[in-house]
Design a protein around this motif. Structure first.
Motif, PDB file in Angstrom:
ATOM      1  N   THR A  21       0.766  -1.560  -0.184  1.00 16.57           N
ATOM      2  CA  THR A  21      -0.174  -0.238   0.015  1.00 16.57           C
ATOM      3  C   THR A  21       0.926   0.991  -0.240  1.00 16.57           C
ATOM      4  O   THR A  21       2.164   1.389   1.155  1.00 16.57           O
ATOM      5  N   ALA A  22       1.102   2.354  -1.100  1.00 19.28           N
ATOM      6  CA  ALA A  22       1.617   3.316  -1.059  1.00 19.28           C
ATOM      7  C   ALA A  22       0.672   4.234  -0.552  1.00 19.28           C
ATOM      8  O   ALA A  22      -0.647   4.531  -0.900  1.00 19.28           O
ATOM      9  N   LEU A  23       1.521   5.046   0.222  1.00 20.00           N
ATOM     10  CA  LEU A  23       1.029   6.415   1.001  1.00 20.00           C
ATOM     11  C   LEU A  23       1.247   7.643   0.353  1.00 20.00           C
ATOM     12  O   LEU A  23       2.412   7.388   0.376  1.00 20.00           O
ATOM     13  N   ALA A  24       0.864   8.696   0.691  1.00 17.37           N
ATOM     14  CA  ALA A  24       1.232  10.337  -0.251  1.00 17.37           C
ATOM     15  C   ALA A  24       2.555  10.582   1.068  1.00 17.37           C
ATOM     16  O   ALA A  24       1.913  10.824   2.008  1.00 17.37           O
ATOM     17  N   SER A  25       3.452  11.009   0.863  1.00 18.02           N
ATOM     18  CA  SER A  25       4.685  11.555   1.346  1.00 18.02           C
ATOM     19  C   SER A  25       4.866  13.020   0.867  1.00 18.02           C
ATOM     20  O   SER A  25       4.161  13.067  -0.516  1.00 18.02           O
ATOM     21  N   ASP A  26       6.179  13.424   1.860  1.00 19.91           N
ATOM     22  CA  ASP A  26       6.428  15.037   1.281  1.00 19.91           C
ATOM     23  C   ASP A  26       8.061  14.530   1.550  1.00 19.91           C
ATOM     24  O   ASP A  26       8.087  14.495   2.365  1.00 19.91           O
ATOM     25  N   ASN A  27       9.259  14.775   0.675  1.00 20.66           N
ATOM     26  CA  ASN A  27      10.565  15.483   0.582  1.00 20.66           C
ATOM     27  C   ASN A  27      10.799  15.918  -0.172  1.00 20.66           C
ATOM     28  O   ASN A  27      12.141  16.028   0.106  1.00 20.66           O
ATOM     29  N   GLY A  28       9.811  16.763  -0.750  1.00 21.90           N
ATOM     30  CA  GLY A  28      10.339  18.255  -1.396  1.00 21.90           C
ATOM     31  C   GLY A  28      10.571  18.238  -2.475  1.00 21.90           C
ATOM     32  O   GLY A  28       9.939  19.703  -3.393  1.00 21.90           O
ATOM     33  N   TYR A  29      10.384  17.307  -3.352  1.00 19.06           N
ATOM     34  CA  TYR A  29      10.361  16.702  -4.225  1.00 19.06           C
ATOM     35  C   TYR A  29       8.794  16.281  -4.423  1.00 19.06           C
ATOM     36  O   TYR A  29       7.876  15.851  -3.762  1.00 19.06           O
ATOM     37  N   LEU A  30       8.583  16.206  -6.099  1.00 16.79           N
ATOM     38  CA  LEU A  30       7.154  16.003  -6.428  1.00 16.79           C
ATOM     39  C   LEU A  30       6.862  14.075  -6.331  1.00 16.79           C
ATOM     40  O   LEU A  30       8.392  13.753  -7.112  1.00 16.79           O
ATOM     41  N   GLY A  31       5.785  13.504  -5.478  1.00 20.91           N
ATOM     42  CA  GLY A  31       5.799  12.114  -6.080  1.00 20.91           C
ATOM     43  C   GLY A  31       6.145  11.337  -4.793  1.00 20.91           C
ATOM     44  O   GLY A  31       6.344  10.099  -5.185  1.00 20.91           O
ATOM     45  N   ALA A  32       6.945  12.041  -4.487  1.00 18.64           N
ATOM     46  CA  ALA A  32       7.786  10.991  -2.906  1.00 18.64           C
ATOM     47  C   ALA A  32       6.059  10.386  -1.957  1.00 18.64           C
ATOM     48  O   ALA A  32       4.779  10.463  -2.085  1.00 18.64           O
ATOM     49  N   ILE A  33       6.152   9.244  -1.846  1.00 21.47           N
ATOM     50  CA  ILE A  33       5.881   7.923  -1.204  1.00 21.47           C
ATOM     51  C   ILE A  33       6.088   6.724  -0.290  1.00 21.47           C
ATOM     52  O   ILE A  33       7.472   7.377   0.298  1.00 21.47           O
ATOM     53  N   ALA A  34       4.918   6.795   0.700  1.00 18.05           N
ATOM     54  CA  ALA A  34       5.945   6.062   2.041  1.00 18.05           C
ATOM     55  C   ALA A  34       4.919   4.608   1.710  1.00 18.05           C
ATOM     56  O   ALA A  34       4.002   4.050   1.476  1.00 18.05           O
ATOM     57  N   LEU A  35       5.182   3.668   2.540  1.00 17.37           N
ATOM     58  CA  LEU A  35       4.506   2.282   1.687  1.00 17.37           C
ATOM     59  C   LEU A  35       4.508   1.677   3.206  1.00 17.37           C
ATOM     60  O   LEU A  35       5.266   1.568   4.250  1.00 17.37           O
ATOM     61  N   ILE A  36       3.190   0.801   3.160  1.00 12.70           N
ATOM     62  CA  ILE A  36       3.245  -0.272   4.347  1.00 12.70           C
ATOM     63  C   ILE A  36       3.118  -1.452   3.135  1.00 12.70           C
ATOM     64  O   ILE A  36       2.789  -1.503   2.598  1.00 12.70           O
ATOM     65  N   LEU A  37       3.724  -2.674   3.921  1.00  8.79           N
ATOM     66  CA  LEU A  37       4.011  -4.281   3.176  1.00  8.79           C
ATOM     67  C   LEU A  37       3.445  -5.220   4.553  1.00  8.79           C
ATOM     68  O   LEU A  37       4.505  -5.287   5.143  1.00  8.79           O
ATOM     69  N   GLU A  38       2.725  -6.246   3.753  1.00  4.65           N
ATOM     70  CA  GLU A  38       1.879  -6.883   4.168  1.00  4.65           C
ATOM     71  C   GLU A  38       2.658  -8.332   3.886  1.00  4.65           C
ATOM     72  O   GLU A  38       2.404  -9.068   1.782  1.00  4.65           O
ATOM     73  N   LYS A  39       2.846  -9.324   4.346  1.00  5.07           N
ATOM     74  CA  LYS A  39       3.129 -10.956   4.105  1.00  5.07           C
ATOM     75  C   LYS A  39       3.488 -11.692   4.819  1.00  5.07           C
ATOM     76  O   LYS A  39       3.617 -11.415   6.475  1.00  5.07           O
ATOM     77  N   ASP A  40       2.523 -12.354   4.836  1.00  2.00           N
ATOM     78  CA  ASP A  40       2.813 -13.581   6.005  1.00  2.00           C
ATOM     79  C   ASP A  40       1.916 -13.171   7.324  1.00  2.00           C
ATOM     80  O   ASP A  40       2.520 -13.227   8.967  1.00  2.00           O
ATOM     81  N   SER A  41       0.980 -12.541   7.606  1.00  2.00           N
ATOM     82  CA  SER A  41       0.664 -11.542   8.976  1.00  2.00           C
ATOM     83  C   SER A  41       0.831 -10.661   9.180  1.00  2.00           C
ATOM     84  O   SER A  41       1.266 -10.065  10.374  1.00  2.00           O
TER      85      SER A  41
END
Length: 263
Positions: A88-108
């Motif tokens: 799951t990609a989440l909108a972020s901001d690092n000063g440049y356009l298009g930055a995202i954070a992630l949530i990764l799920e595997k085996d609970s």
């Protein structure tokens, strides 16, 4: 960030340029990521729609020579299956356009990945929502970059606009980074309000207008034309994803993952 599991079962970012996994997610724009795109034109890359559009426009402007054809966009806020992971990609901001954070799920197991962000940037509200979202996810592990923390962080958005305003009356030119079109459009509005409208190079003005079709650029400026060299080499009008150690600790505290790993 490469999707790769290590013997410990912990997902870690692989920052090497020569050790790409089968799939690579670009969470933000950086020189190393641009090097990856150039070096591996046939590799599969996932990235945000905003970053994809930014790369397209930079190519049309001639700042980038080309970009890979195998780029796929990640929808924001919706789980996507990539290999054995649900991402799951989440909108972020690092000063440049298009930055995202992630949530990764595997085996609970839920893993949050927060590599580069700016708490006091142009999107402060977005960062607050991001922290709340990561907290609500009840992460087992948070991977977060400790390299962002420094005792003397770069200018935040408020400081940058203050500096910019004081320089408008005397400066003959400014160096502008093309990777932050949202910021440059806001600074252009600020310059007009201060009575010192900017005179952009025509092709760069067209590049900025591609991000805001109805932006009202002034036809007459008191600054000299901004050259292509300034646009590609300048650092003056730039926000860098740095913060104080206390700010980084506050982020980790709010997200409240069971375990935090700094890289």
């Amino acid at each position: 960030m490469n999707i790769q599991t290590y013997p410990t079962g912990v997902l870690l970012p692989d920052l090497g340029l020569d050790t790409l996994g089968q799939t690579t997610i670009l969470t933000h724009l950086s020189q190393s990521n641009l090097d990856l795109l150039t070096k591996y034109p046939d590799h599969d890359f996932y990235l945000s729609l905003d970053l994809f559009m930014l790369l397209q426009k930079l190519t049309r402007l001639g700042i980038l020579a080309t970009y890979p054809s195998n780029m796929k966009t990640l929808p924001l806020g919706y789980p996507t299956t990539i290999g054995p992971y649900t991402v799951t990609a989440l909108a972020s901001d690092n000063g440049y356009l298009g930055a995202i954070a992630l949530i990764l799920e595997k085996d609970s197991q839920k893993i949050g990945y927060l590599p580069s962000f700016l708490p006091q940037g142009i999107h402060k509200t977005r960062i607050k929502k991001l922290k709340k979202h990561l907290n609500a996810a009840q992460l087992d592990i948070l991977l977060i970059s400790q390299s962002m923390a420094t005792e003397q962080p770069a200018l935040n958005y408020k400081q940058l606009t203050k500096y910019f305003t004081t320089q408008l009356a005397t400066a003959s030119s400014f160096a502008a980074y093309p990777y932050s079109p949202e910021l440059l459009l806001r600074l252009d509005d600020l310059a007009q309000k201060q009575g010192h409208p900017l005179n952009w190079q025509p092709d760069f003005q067209a590049y900025l207008q591609a991000f805001d079709l109805y932006h009202d650029f002034s036809s007459v400026g008191q600054l000299e034309q901004v050259s292509q060299a300034d646009l590609t080499l300048g650092y003056d009008l730039n926000l860098t994803a740095t913060m104080t150690p206390a700010e980084l600790r506050e982020v980790v505290h709010v997200i409240a993952a069971q375990k935090t790993i700094y890289f």
